[in-house]
Write an enzyme that holds these catalytic residues in place. Structure first.
Site, PDB file in Angstrom:
ATOM      1  N   GLU A   5       0.827  -1.317   0.059  1.00 22.52           N
ATOM      2  CA  GLU A   5       0.362  -0.288   0.162  1.00 22.52           C
ATOM      3  C   GLU A   5       0.769   1.094  -0.128  1.00 22.52           C
ATOM      4  O   GLU A   5       2.185   1.654   0.959  1.00 22.52           O
ATOM      5  CB  GLU A   5      -1.097   0.121   1.426  1.00 22.52           C
ATOM      6  N   HIS A  36      -3.235  -6.271  11.199  1.00 20.72           N
ATOM      7  CA  HIS A  36      -4.029  -7.062  10.586  1.00 20.72           C
ATOM      8  C   HIS A  36      -4.166  -8.708  11.203  1.00 20.72           C
ATOM      9  O   HIS A  36      -3.152  -9.160  10.387  1.00 20.72           O
ATOM     10  CB  HIS A  36      -4.211  -7.314   8.617  1.00 20.72           C
ATOM     11  N   ASN A  46      -5.616  -6.062   2.994  1.00 19.34           N
ATOM     12  CA  ASN A  46      -6.211  -5.424   3.798  1.00 19.34           C
ATOM     13  C   ASN A  46      -7.363  -6.483   3.820  1.00 19.34           C
ATOM     14  O   ASN A  46      -8.186  -6.738   2.876  1.00 19.34           O
ATOM     15  CB  ASN A  46      -6.526  -4.055   3.838  1.00 19.34           C
TER      16      ASN A  46
HETATM   17  P1  FDA Z   1     -12.460  -5.653  15.280  1.00 24.41           P
HETATM   18  O1  FDA Z   1     -10.929  -5.771  15.915  1.00 24.41           O
HETATM   19  O2  FDA Z   1     -13.283  -4.722  14.449  1.00 24.41           O
HETATM   20  O3  FDA Z   1     -13.847  -5.617  16.514  1.00 24.41           O
HETATM   21  C1  FDA Z   1     -13.814  -6.126  17.490  1.00 24.41           C
HETATM   22  C2  FDA Z   1     -14.362  -5.309  18.395  1.00 24.41           C
HETATM   23  O4  FDA Z   1     -14.126  -5.918  19.795  1.00 24.41           O
HETATM   24  C3  FDA Z   1     -13.823  -4.208  19.040  1.00 24.41           C
HETATM   25  O5  FDA Z   1     -14.471  -2.556  18.515  1.00 24.41           O
HETATM   26  C4  FDA Z   1     -13.139  -4.286  20.732  1.00 24.41           C
HETATM   27  O6  FDA Z   1     -13.085  -3.404  21.461  1.00 24.41           O
HETATM   28  C5  FDA Z   1     -14.329  -4.649  20.741  1.00 24.41           C
HETATM   29  N1  FDA Z   1     -13.918  -5.928  22.337  1.00 24.41           N
HETATM   30  C6  FDA Z   1     -12.747  -6.850  22.321  1.00 24.41           C
HETATM   31  N2  FDA Z   1     -12.721  -7.237  23.178  1.00 24.41           N
HETATM   32  C7  FDA Z   1     -14.286  -7.027  23.619  1.00 24.41           C
HETATM   33  C8  FDA Z   1     -14.574  -7.724  25.282  1.00 24.41           C
HETATM   34  N3  FDA Z   1     -13.583  -8.204  26.057  1.00 24.41           N
HETATM   35  N4  FDA Z   1     -15.139  -6.613  25.853  1.00 24.41           N
HETATM   36  C9  FDA Z   1     -16.099  -5.531  25.036  1.00 24.41           C
HETATM   37  N5  FDA Z   1     -15.632  -6.130  23.608  1.00 24.41           N
HETATM   38  C10 FDA Z   1     -14.755  -6.376  23.422  1.00 24.41           C
HETATM   39  N6  FDA Z   1      -8.210  -3.431   7.113  1.00 24.41           N
HETATM   40  C11 FDA Z   1      -9.028  -2.737   6.178  1.00 24.41           C
HETATM   41  O7  FDA Z   1      -8.924  -3.728   5.669  1.00 24.41           O
HETATM   42  N7  FDA Z   1      -7.988  -2.051   5.481  1.00 24.41           N
HETATM   43  C12 FDA Z   1      -7.926  -1.298   5.633  1.00 24.41           C
HETATM   44  O8  FDA Z   1      -7.947  -0.192   5.555  1.00 24.41           O
HETATM   45  C13 FDA Z   1      -7.384  -0.822   7.386  1.00 24.41           C
HETATM   46  N8  FDA Z   1      -6.539  -0.068   7.681  1.00 24.41           N
HETATM   47  C14 FDA Z   1      -6.393  -0.700   9.041  1.00 24.41           C
HETATM   48  C15 FDA Z   1      -5.432   0.182   9.540  1.00 24.41           C
HETATM   49  C16 FDA Z   1      -5.304   0.725  11.545  1.00 24.41           C
HETATM   50  C17 FDA Z   1      -4.570   2.109  11.659  1.00 24.41           C
HETATM   51  C18 FDA Z   1      -5.561  -0.760  11.869  1.00 24.41           C
HETATM   52  C19 FDA Z   1      -5.848  -0.733  13.407  1.00 24.41           C
HETATM   53  C20 FDA Z   1      -6.592  -1.692  11.556  1.00 24.41           C
HETATM   54  C21 FDA Z   1      -6.912  -1.783   9.984  1.00 24.41           C
HETATM   55  N9  FDA Z   1      -7.450  -2.587   9.349  1.00 24.41           N
HETATM   56  C22 FDA Z   1      -7.205  -2.027   7.731  1.00 24.41           C
HETATM   57  C23 FDA Z   1      -7.553  -3.678   9.822  1.00 24.41           C
HETATM   58  C24 FDA Z   1      -9.383  -3.835   9.719  1.00 24.41           C
HETATM   59  O9  FDA Z   1      -9.746  -2.878  10.945  1.00 24.41           O
HETATM   60  C25 FDA Z   1      -9.174  -5.174  11.544  1.00 24.41           C
HETATM   61  O10 FDA Z   1      -9.189  -6.209  10.714  1.00 24.41           O
HETATM   62  C26 FDA Z   1     -10.800  -5.616  11.207  1.00 24.41           C
HETATM   63  O11 FDA Z   1     -11.552  -4.364  12.139  1.00 24.41           O
HETATM   64  C27 FDA Z   1     -11.201  -6.573  12.435  1.00 24.41           C
HETATM   65  O12 FDA Z   1     -12.612  -7.122  11.784  1.00 24.41           O
HETATM   66  P2  FDA Z   1     -13.385  -8.296  13.497  1.00 24.41           P
HETATM   67  O13 FDA Z   1     -14.783  -7.742  12.753  1.00 24.41           O
HETATM   68  O14 FDA Z   1     -12.322  -8.643  13.724  1.00 24.41           O
HETATM   69  O15 FDA Z   1     -12.705  -6.977  14.724  1.00 24.41           O
END
Ligand code: FDA
Length: 490
Positions: A346, A429, A467
């Protein structure tokens, strides 16, 4: 401690949780969603800009936690971005209603079909590419920027220069779709609306323009009247009781203090806490409450081949990469067809408000050596079996890429961004650990648990080559459609 009952609870409000919620609510089920982070949209608190980290910048930390330049001290607050630090890897995740969609770059990328088939040999790839990916693209409001706009817009000079350099070095470049509304961005550029992507907003949240999950899946689910979202509810552990589950939940305030404790019982539980959150809850509950787990849980974990790198002195004497960068990436380098150096990179912005003549790249490689995750009962922490040896092939690719780029275009490895220019430990990721069809049934039901489902990034074994959120969304659409067909939720 109070006790409450719900029929169905979803833990986490990221991609997996949001898709599951919408499909259940549409089917007339009452759903309660527990999210440890803040409901930002409801709170009225705005997201901070990259140059000025504030409340949303970090989850309960005293200092900012961006991948670099963390010179800012903070008042601990339940911010939107968190970083989990392990020995050889740092993992960034989103916190708040919308999960990762609040803080990510919005890149919505289709995986390569061949690689999807390699990663998921038991899935019908035609069905995915004809049905579930298009469905995910539509619900997430994926769109593509106009070439004329990208060409004219000074905030995309970094991308224009990046693509030209890559092509000169013999690489193929591609346009990358996004969930950021490019019509809105064009209005930003013309100063008709408040600026967000063009004003340094992204990893601490976007106040405008980005179609994060609170504006898509979750909005639709709430509109059914069947979804209750409880924010600042942090689930501590899970206990299996009879056929259902009992959750120990801490209700916290925005400084992280526990203000109440609850036991929440449910008949059916969906774990969508993101790869790291889901693994922590499962493995911890196994260690502390004897939650039964199969031997596949914790295996096939990976960083999606994430490897950051950068170059300094990029066109330093001929205008560099521009003073202002849009925070939303639109370009990539596709070197996937090279069997020796297989990667996607990217062209990442570096929105620092000055021309630092530095190019940043987030490479995505294959994960040739997956790691694993376990729980240390004495420290009460997750343990990652993951070290520099797991990223050694990725490092070879990064060096190859930098060498080729610098040879033709000038520039040096960026020691300013990373030690030796090699960001082997930067992971956005995290994937795997509860792999579809291995730790779960073919539709995400945890093996030996009739009423516990895992629906998030942990279903993907170690990598998907691009991603990942589009793939996570499509996978959960597929699982939910089939689970509802099977009457798994009654
Ligand atoms: P996700 O992490 O989205 O959601 C999990 C939720 O559960 C969170 O809100 C968390 O707070 C909550 N949680 C966790 N434990 C808990 C608990 N014990 N009790 C209550 N709540 C709890 N991907 C992509 O495709 N394109 C992109 O451009 C990007 N860019 C990017 C930038 C940055 C800075 C990051 C950090 C990540 C990306 N990503 C990305 C990755 C993408 O955001 C990621 O893969 C997904 O959000 C994952 O989705 P999930 O549904 O697995 O969980």
């Amino acid at each position: 401690t109070t006790e409450e009952n719900r029929p169905i609870i979803i833990i986490g409000s990221g991609y997996g949780g949001a898709v599951a919620a919408l499909r259940l609510c549409e089917a007339g089920k009452k759903v309660c969603m527990l999210e440890m982070g803040l409901n930002w949209a409801k709170s009225g608190i705005s997201f901070s800009k990259m140059q000025k980290p504030g409340k949303s910048a970090a989850w309960l930390k005293k200092q900012s936690i961006a991948p670099f330049f963390n010179l800012f001290s903070l008042e601990p607050f339940t911010g939107a971005l968190d970083r989990l630090d392990f020995k050889d890897i740092k993992i960034w995740v989103g916190r708040g209603v919308g999960g990762g969609s609040l803080v990510n770059g919005g890149m919505a990328v289709l995986p390569k079909r061949d690689y999807f088939e390699e990663i998921f040999p038991n899935l019908d790839s035609k069905l995915f590419f004809d049905k579930y990916f298009p469905k995910a693209q539509q619900e997430l409001k994926v769109n593509v920027a106009r070439e004329e706009f990208l060409n004219d817009c000074k905030f995309y000079k970094f991308n224009k220069v990046g693509e030209a350099e890559a092509r000169k070095a013999g690489f193929k470049t591609i346009r990358v779709p996004n969930v950021y509304d490019f019509d809105y961005m064009e209005k930003e550029y013309r100063n008709e609306v408040p600026r967000s992507a063009l004003d340094g907003e992204v990893i601490y949240g976007n106040n405008h323009g980005k179609n994060s999950l609170d504006k898509t899946y979750l909005k639709k689910a709430v509109a059914t009247g069947n979804l209750e979202i409880l924010d600042l509810h942090s689930v501590q552990n899970i206990k299996n009781e009879n056929e259902g589950y009992c959750l120990e939940v801490h209700l916290i305030d925005t400084s992280g203090q526990i203000v109440a404790k609850k036991l929440m019982n449910c008949q059916q539980l969906i774990l969508a806490a993101g790869t790291m959150g889901t693994l922590e809850l499962l493995l911890k509950s196994h260690a502390e409450n004897g939650l039964q787990l199969n031997e596949e849980v914790g295996k096939h974990w990976g960083n999606n081949g994430n490897f950051m790198t950068g170059r300094n002195w990029v066109k330093a004497f001929s205008g560099g990469l521009g003073f202002q960068h849009s925070t939303i990436p639109v370009g990539g380098i596709d070197n996937w067809d090279d069997p020796k150096h297989t990667f996607f990179a990217e062209l990442a912005p570096l929105p620092m408000g000055m021309n630092v003549a530095t190019a940043l790249y987030l490479m995505i490689n294959k994960v040739d050596q997956p790691g694993s995750v376990s729980f240390d009962a004495s420290t009460k922490k997750l343990v990652l079996d993951w070290s520099r040896k797991n990223t050694s092939k990725m490092e070879v690719n990064a060096k190859f890429f930098l060498r080729k780029m610098n040879k033709v275009n000038g520039g040096t490895r960026s020691h300013m961004l990373f030690h030796n220019g090699l960001g082997y430990d930067v992971c956005y990721h995290p994937l795997g650990g509860v792999v579809l069809g291995k730790a779960t049934t073919e539709f995400g039901q945890l093996k030996n648990h009739k009423n516990l489902f895992v629906l998030d990034g942990s279903l993907i074994p170690a990598s998907i080559g691009v991603n990942p959120f589009l793939t996570i969304t499509a996978l959960v659409e597929y699982c939910m459609e089939n689970l509802l067909k099977e009457k798994a939720f009654g």
